[in-house]
Design a protein around this motif. Sequence first.
Motif, PDB file in Angstrom:
ATOM      1  N   LEU A 567      45.095  37.123  45.805  1.00  0.00           N
ATOM      2  CA  LEU A 567      45.444  37.826  44.914  1.00  0.00           C
ATOM      3  C   LEU A 567      44.776  39.153  45.020  1.00  0.00           C
ATOM      4  CD1 LEU A 567      43.280  35.957  42.308  1.00  0.00           C
ATOM      5  CD2 LEU A 567      45.405  35.461  42.689  1.00  0.00           C
ATOM      6  N   HIS A 568      45.921  40.442  44.328  1.00  0.00           N
ATOM      7  CA  HIS A 568      45.814  41.526  43.559  1.00  0.00           C
ATOM      8  C   HIS A 568      43.650  41.767  43.147  1.00  0.00           C
ATOM      9  CE1 HIS A 568      46.523  45.696  42.552  1.00  0.00           C
ATOM     10  NE2 HIS A 568      46.843  45.749  43.251  1.00  0.00           N
ATOM     11  N   VAL A 569      43.617  43.144  43.699  1.00  0.00           N
ATOM     12  CA  VAL A 569      42.461  42.859  42.635  1.00  0.00           C
ATOM     13  C   VAL A 569      41.937  43.493  41.177  1.00  0.00           C
ATOM     14  CG1 VAL A 569      40.423  44.512  42.876  1.00  0.00           C
ATOM     15  CG2 VAL A 569      41.055  44.101  44.982  1.00  0.00           C
ATOM     16  N   ASN A 570      43.213  43.239  40.757  1.00  0.00           N
ATOM     17  CA  ASN A 570      43.361  43.676  39.547  1.00  0.00           C
ATOM     18  C   ASN A 570      43.399  42.414  38.594  1.00  0.00           C
ATOM     19  OD1 ASN A 570      43.384  46.635  39.344  1.00  0.00           O
ATOM     20  ND2 ASN A 570      45.434  46.919  39.418  1.00  0.00           N
ATOM     21  N   THR A 571      44.271  42.016  39.491  1.00  0.00           N
ATOM     22  CA  THR A 571      43.982  40.127  38.755  1.00  0.00           C
ATOM     23  C   THR A 571      42.785  39.782  38.774  1.00  0.00           C
ATOM     24  OG1 THR A 571      46.676  39.627  39.674  1.00  0.00           O
ATOM     25  CG2 THR A 571      45.339  37.984  39.178  1.00  0.00           C
ATOM     26  N   LEU A 572      42.633  39.363  39.519  1.00  0.00           N
ATOM     27  CA  LEU A 572      41.126  39.109  40.224  1.00  0.00           C
ATOM     28  C   LEU A 572      39.693  40.128  38.876  1.00  0.00           C
ATOM     29  CD1 LEU A 572      38.821  37.569  41.536  1.00  0.00           C
ATOM     30  CD2 LEU A 572      38.528  39.940  42.795  1.00  0.00           C
ATOM     31  N   ARG A 573      40.017  40.947  39.179  1.00  0.00           N
ATOM     32  CA  ARG A 573      39.336  41.321  38.008  1.00  0.00           C
ATOM     33  C   ARG A 573      39.238  41.497  36.442  1.00  0.00           C
ATOM     34  NH1 ARG A 573      36.311  46.074  39.318  1.00  0.00           N
ATOM     35  NH2 ARG A 573      36.942  47.088  41.487  1.00  0.00           N
ATOM     36  N   TYR A 574      40.943  40.946  36.344  1.00  0.00           N
ATOM     37  CA  TYR A 574      41.494  39.878  35.319  1.00  0.00           C
ATOM     38  C   TYR A 574      40.733  39.001  34.973  1.00  0.00           C
ATOM     39  CZ  TYR A 574      44.301  37.643  31.311  1.00  0.00           C
ATOM     40  OH  TYR A 574      45.087  37.245  30.256  1.00  0.00           O
ATOM     41  N   ARG A 575      40.816  38.165  35.584  1.00  0.00           N
ATOM     42  CA  ARG A 575      40.396  36.671  35.627  1.00  0.00           C
ATOM     43  C   ARG A 575      38.716  37.005  35.215  1.00  0.00           C
ATOM     44  NH1 ARG A 575      42.890  32.771  40.768  1.00  0.00           N
ATOM     45  NH2 ARG A 575      45.306  32.859  39.872  1.00  0.00           N
ATOM     46  N   VAL A 576      37.679  37.540  36.453  1.00  0.00           N
ATOM     47  CA  VAL A 576      36.806  37.410  36.013  1.00  0.00           C
ATOM     48  C   VAL A 576      36.360  38.291  34.736  1.00  0.00           C
ATOM     49  CG1 VAL A 576      34.594  39.103  36.809  1.00  0.00           C
ATOM     50  CG2 VAL A 576      35.892  38.308  38.355  1.00  0.00           C
ATOM     51  N   GLY A 577      37.351  39.350  34.165  1.00  0.00           N
ATOM     52  CA  GLY A 577      37.060  38.855  32.551  1.00  0.00           C
ATOM     53  C   GLY A 577      36.954  38.067  31.533  1.00  0.00           C
ATOM     54  N   ARG A 578      37.618  37.194  32.137  1.00  0.00           N
ATOM     55  CA  ARG A 578      38.284  36.371  30.904  1.00  0.00           C
ATOM     56  C   ARG A 578      37.309  34.996  31.146  1.00  0.00           C
ATOM     57  NH1 ARG A 578      41.092  36.005  26.852  1.00  0.00           N
ATOM     58  NH2 ARG A 578      43.306  36.763  27.656  1.00  0.00           N
ATOM     59  N   ILE A 579      36.552  34.831  32.410  1.00  0.00           N
ATOM     60  CA  ILE A 579      35.225  34.480  32.377  1.00  0.00           C
ATOM     61  C   ILE A 579      34.551  34.864  31.677  1.00  0.00           C
ATOM     62  CG2 ILE A 579      33.428  33.426  33.735  1.00  0.00           C
ATOM     63  CD1 ILE A 579      36.064  33.250  36.342  1.00  0.00           C
ATOM     64  N   GLU A 580      34.412  35.913  31.613  1.00  0.00           N
ATOM     65  CA  GLU A 580      32.920  36.891  30.334  1.00  0.00           C
ATOM     66  C   GLU A 580      32.844  36.592  29.712  1.00  0.00           C
ATOM     67  OE1 GLU A 580      31.344  39.746  34.211  1.00  0.00           O
ATOM     68  OE2 GLU A 580      32.862  40.602  32.658  1.00  0.00           O
ATOM     69  N   GLN A 581      34.360  37.141  28.993  1.00  0.00           N
ATOM     70  CA  GLN A 581      35.029  36.927  28.087  1.00  0.00           C
ATOM     71  C   GLN A 581      34.559  34.880  27.020  1.00  0.00           C
ATOM     72  OE1 GLN A 581      38.548  37.238  27.479  1.00  0.00           O
ATOM     73  NE2 GLN A 581      38.544  37.677  24.316  1.00  0.00           N
ATOM     74  N   LEU A 582      34.784  34.625  27.366  1.00  0.00           N
ATOM     75  CA  LEU A 582      34.752  33.057  27.299  1.00  0.00           C
ATOM     76  C   LEU A 582      33.571  32.339  27.717  1.00  0.00           C
ATOM     77  CD1 LEU A 582      37.882  31.191  28.937  1.00  0.00           C
ATOM     78  CD2 LEU A 582      37.636  31.200  26.924  1.00  0.00           C
ATOM     79  N   THR A 583      32.398  33.152  28.120  1.00  0.00           N
ATOM     80  CA  THR A 583      31.118  32.692  28.498  1.00  0.00           C
ATOM     81  C   THR A 583      29.743  33.533  27.521  1.00  0.00           C
ATOM     82  OG1 THR A 583      31.121  33.131  30.640  1.00  0.00           O
ATOM     83  CG2 THR A 583      31.501  31.260  30.052  1.00  0.00           C
ATOM     84  N   GLY A 584      30.676  34.833  27.668  1.00  0.00           N
ATOM     85  CA  GLY A 584      29.566  35.228  26.902  1.00  0.00           C
ATOM     86  C   GLY A 584      28.652  36.295  28.309  1.00  0.00           C
TER      87      GLY A 584
END
Length: 603
Positions: A567-584
């Motif tokens: 993955l591109h690093v920016n794509t990875l950062r987006y996914r990790v951000g989504r994980i944090e958003q969904l789980t708090g």
Amino acid sequence: MRLRALLETEALGLRLLGGDDELDRTVRGVMTTDLRDPSRYLSGGELVLTGLAWRRGADDSEPFVRILASAGVVGLAAGEAELAGIPDDLVLACERHRLPLFAVNEDVAFATITEHVVRQVSGERAGDLAAVVDRHRRLMTSGPAGGGPEVVLDLLGSDLDLRAWVLSPTGRRIAGAGEPLAPGAGAALAAEHLAATRTGRRGPHRATVGGTTYSLFPIRNTGRAAAPASRDVRETVLSDWLLAVEADAADWPAARLDLLQGVTQLIAVERDRRDAARTVRRRLAQEVLELVQTGAPPAEIAARLRVAAPVLLPGLGTAPHWQVVVARVDWDARGGSPVESGPAAQVLLEEILVDPADPGSETADRIAVAHTGTEAVALVPLPAAGAAGGSPDGEGHGGEGHAGPDGEGHAGPDDTGHAGEGRAGEGRAGGPEPGKDRTGLHADALLAAVRETLSAGLADDGRLTLGVSAAVHSAEGLRGALEEARHARRVAAARPGRVCAAGHHELASHVLLLPFVPDDVRRAFTARLLDPLRDYDRRHRAELIETLEAFLDCDGSWTRCANRLHLHVNTLRYRVGRIEQLTGRDLSRLEDKLDFFLALRMS
């Protein structure tokens, strides 16, 4: 004669209603009955003919068929005249008990079938009867007392041109005449035998390994420890020996089958003799185990060890180190009936601790195994490195430790007092040969050669779990070693698979804690953290769970994780951000990383 031959004889008017995979059973007699319980008149091997007069209602079929199957009846032929057909409840009962069922045409008299069977069976027996009687006499006089199973197998080779081997439930060669089996063949044959036994099929079982056909005959334990025939087969399936004959017994006459059954009985007597010889070692292990569990003073345990060591290590004096191995066999409940697995676990652990490459049972004579309930506990002595060069009193000297004057061990230069675990494939039990350095048992190596074979016997309702302690150099350390082995076994029990092991080295990990978290706590914890991600993945195919696992496995390194996932690093950062958003949660915090890590491990 075979059941198949009866079905192929049109004049008998038989129609098969069930059991087409059991048509190679041998018919050794015939009996006509309408008794509700004819067991007293059955000796096994009969074809039973019945007019169904015993049947008052649908509930009568199950007990009647169960009685026949337990008595060793090979088939049931029911007349159609009484009830104008064969009732479905009888068909289903025969299917449950794997008893072949035939319908007899109402135009055919039972006397016609009886006369045919008697004529065929008598004719096959007559030709070889004198030779069979003579061979039986020779087997009885030249049996175990005259040289053990090898003598019996030699007679099979010389008289009947049959190559045969006695195998343990793991496929290890106990005895054999002539050339050994090809590498891996013993384990494959044992697996076939265990699988066939679990399905309830009667022996001999047919197996083809490496292009060669074998017939496998079970060797039942006939001694005082033998389980009654009515007991659950799971209590003995993992401990019984088998006789593998290089031949296809499907077309053998009854006389030759009778001879081979006699051979298995002779070998069973030898098995009983060897089990009796192990009584002393088992008693020593039981005494030490009871002392350790009751918190006896180390001096008392040490004195008992000094008694045990010469028995387990003849000629080598005391052992500078000991290891504890705990094994347990668990079966899924069937109808609420508990399965007594402690004695079978004891026999199985004795077998597992023997190197598969060692023939015979001599190495097993240096292993002491006790059992309590469903658990078997082995006390394994580890001779000093270079024991052959030790002093006469058994003091071995080496880097790991040496035996002191009191028979207890003392720490060597590394100050640990522990022997190493050894590489995979090393450290088998049974007492090394003098001059060989075996530094200890390794959990995975113990089961490597037997995992596939035993899995066949455990089928889909059994589990074998095993735990190995570190080596200890004194009686004072045995209590800790026992607890360590039990903890390791519980760690193994938390893993998937039918045959699992864990060693003491795994107890230093946080993973040790996971098996002891209650199931309801596990479910609530993992659901709270992972369910939002799973739901999102299902809806959007976003692979958030896979991303989370990779991110934690890469210790939070964005570059390494992106490279692993392509993955591109920016794509990875987006996914990790989504994980944090969904789980708090915040994946930059150690506490949240640890929570995610544990949730993934427990899910």
